[in-house]
Design a protein around this motif. Sequence first.
Motif, short mmCIF file in Angstrom:
data_model
loop_
_atom_site.label_atom_id
_atom_site.label_comp_id
_atom_site.label_asym_id
_atom_site.label_seq_id
_atom_site.Cartn_x
_atom_site.Cartn_y
_atom_site.Cartn_z
N GLU A 343 0.82 -1.20 0.00
CA GLU A 343 0.00 0.00 0.00
C GLU A 343 0.86 1.26 0.00
O GLU A 343 0.57 2.22 -0.72
CB GLU A 343 -0.94 0.00 1.21
N LYS A 344 1.93 1.26 0.77
CA LYS A 344 2.83 2.41 0.83
C LYS A 344 3.40 2.73 -0.54
O LYS A 344 3.55 3.90 -0.92
CB LYS A 344 3.96 2.13 1.82
N GLU A 345 3.69 1.70 -1.31
CA GLU A 345 4.28 1.89 -2.64
C GLU A 345 3.23 2.15 -3.72
O GLU A 345 3.57 2.38 -4.88
CB GLU A 345 5.09 0.65 -3.02
N GLY A 346 1.95 2.09 -3.35
CA GLY A 346 0.89 2.32 -4.33
C GLY A 346 0.76 1.18 -5.33
O GLY A 346 0.25 1.37 -6.44
N ALA A 347 1.21 0.00 -4.94
CA ALA A 347 1.15 -1.15 -5.83
C ALA A 347 -0.12 -1.97 -5.64
O ALA A 347 -0.64 -2.56 -6.59
CB ALA A 347 2.37 -2.04 -5.62
N ASP A 370 -8.67 -5.16 -14.22
CA ASP A 370 -8.04 -5.49 -15.50
C ASP A 370 -6.88 -6.47 -15.29
O ASP A 370 -6.07 -6.30 -14.37
CB ASP A 370 -7.51 -4.23 -16.18
N SER A 371 -6.77 -7.46 -16.17
CA SER A 371 -5.68 -8.43 -16.08
C SER A 371 -4.32 -7.76 -16.14
O SER A 371 -3.36 -8.21 -15.50
CB SER A 371 -5.80 -9.47 -17.20
N SER A 372 -4.22 -6.69 -16.91
CA SER A 372 -2.94 -5.99 -17.04
C SER A 372 -2.46 -5.45 -15.70
O SER A 372 -1.25 -5.40 -15.43
CB SER A 372 -3.06 -4.85 -18.05
N ASP A 373 -3.39 -5.06 -14.84
CA ASP A 373 -3.00 -4.57 -13.51
C ASP A 373 -2.51 -5.71 -12.62
O ASP A 373 -1.60 -5.52 -11.80
CB ASP A 373 -4.16 -3.82 -12.85
N LEU A 374 -3.10 -6.88 -12.76
CA LEU A 374 -2.61 -8.03 -11.99
C LEU A 374 -1.23 -8.47 -12.49
O LEU A 374 -0.37 -8.86 -11.70
CB LEU A 374 -3.61 -9.18 -12.10
N GLU A 375 -1.02 -8.39 -13.79
CA GLU A 375 0.30 -8.71 -14.34
C GLU A 375 1.36 -7.74 -13.83
O GLU A 375 2.50 -8.13 -13.56
CB GLU A 375 0.23 -8.69 -15.87
N ALA A 376 0.96 -6.47 -13.68
CA ALA A 376 1.89 -5.49 -13.13
C ALA A 376 2.09 -5.68 -11.64
O ALA A 376 3.13 -5.30 -11.09
CB ALA A 376 1.39 -4.07 -13.42
N LEU A 377 1.11 -6.27 -10.97
CA LEU A 377 1.17 -6.45 -9.52
C LEU A 377 2.15 -7.53 -9.10
O LEU A 377 2.86 -7.38 -8.10
CB LEU A 377 -0.22 -6.78 -8.98
N THR A 378 2.20 -8.65 -9.82
CA THR A 378 2.96 -9.79 -9.32
C THR A 378 4.44 -9.50 -9.06
O THR A 378 4.98 -9.98 -8.05
CB THR A 378 2.81 -11.00 -10.27
N PRO A 379 5.14 -8.70 -9.88
CA PRO A 379 6.52 -8.37 -9.51
C PRO A 379 6.61 -7.60 -8.20
O PRO A 379 7.59 -7.76 -7.44
CB PRO A 379 7.03 -7.52 -10.68
N TRP A 380 5.59 -6.81 -7.92
CA TRP A 380 5.57 -6.08 -6.65
C TRP A 380 5.35 -7.02 -5.47
O TRP A 380 5.89 -6.79 -4.37
CB TRP A 380 4.49 -5.00 -6.68
N LEU A 381 4.57 -8.06 -5.67
CA LEU A 381 4.38 -9.04 -4.61
C LEU A 381 5.71 -9.71 -4.27
O LEU A 381 6.06 -9.87 -3.10
CB LEU A 381 3.35 -10.09 -5.03
#
Length: 395
Positions: A343-347, A370-381
Amino acid sequence: MTMTTAKPAMRPARPEFSSGPCAKRPGWSPENLANAVLGRSHRSKLGKARLKDAIDRTRAVLEVPDDYLIGIVPGSDTGAVEMAMWSMLGPKPVQLLAFESFGKDWVTDVTKQLKIPAEVLDAPYGQLPDLTKVRKDADLVFTWNGTTSGVRVPNADFIADDREGVVICDATSAAFAQPLEWKKLDMVTFSWQKALGGEGGHGVLILSPRAVARLESYTPAWPMPKLFRMTKKVEGGGGKLSADIFEGATINTPSMLCVEDYIDALKWASQIGGLAEMQRRADANLAVLDAWVEKTPWVAFLAADKAIRSNTSVCLKVVDPRVTGLDEAAQADFAKKLAGLLEKEGAALDAAGYRDAPPGLRIWCGATVDSSDLEALTPWLDWAFQTVVSELAAA
């Protein structure tokens, strides 16, 4: 596992992954609510027309049978479930399925508040109860999709076609994302704050003809609060369904701004292809996380069995031995730090697991995401895990 502290280059365009209220639809803007009936009574001709429009669009998008009734009720999904239980339970034996926190709440309300002896079929988070024990001669209360456990029933085969009892189904995290088998369900509830990203406070209650028959033939022994009353007394005893509730009237005052927001979401759902496309989008979103979990050793789904895994409220648990070797409080603290860093990183906003569930993350994958947002999320996880586990090692 290779460790890195480099932050990913791209954040999700919309990092709202809350499990309720959920992400607004793609392209949402307050300007889309210009037709809201504001400063007017909801009982005005215009107000009733907008409420009726919301009901009609619900039927069309959700593919509700023509002989089922749809009403907008107070108190979100919780209010709708309570209305169903208080109004219908009592004349037959009762069974409840409890495999997540809200199902457990319905157990408390039935057994402790209504004081109805009931058989509870329960299971730990991540699993389903033994559905073969569901009886056709009993009333049944269950959640189709466990919002807090990431578990759903795979279908309604466990409900008998010739059932004698009524079935109350809390479908708030399943509606618009999973195929509901209407012929097996008598009272279906949801709130539009879930799969359609609407604003909180309002519930939807859908009644089968069998539910109407129960309401009109059975009078509960307990006093019925005004907010729960769906029938009117008739001469000679018994009750008659208050049909106006299902034509645009409401028991209490709704927010017409929220109703307009709901209509906007239903219009969007129709425009993208209706129920089939809503379900396809949720499935595609789950597939993104599934592919990531498959190649990521530190994480697993809370629901190990794919057949019962939710495609909306996706619950993840940390399985790295450096974390699982900690005591329960320390594991919970680790998960809290993980969600806090995201949350702090806005991810990822509001991605923490439910407070009563096992420690972990919960990521909403309904159709408004959107699937694109989940694809962008996984590296942040991955980055957040590596960061927090490194801090743990250094402590």
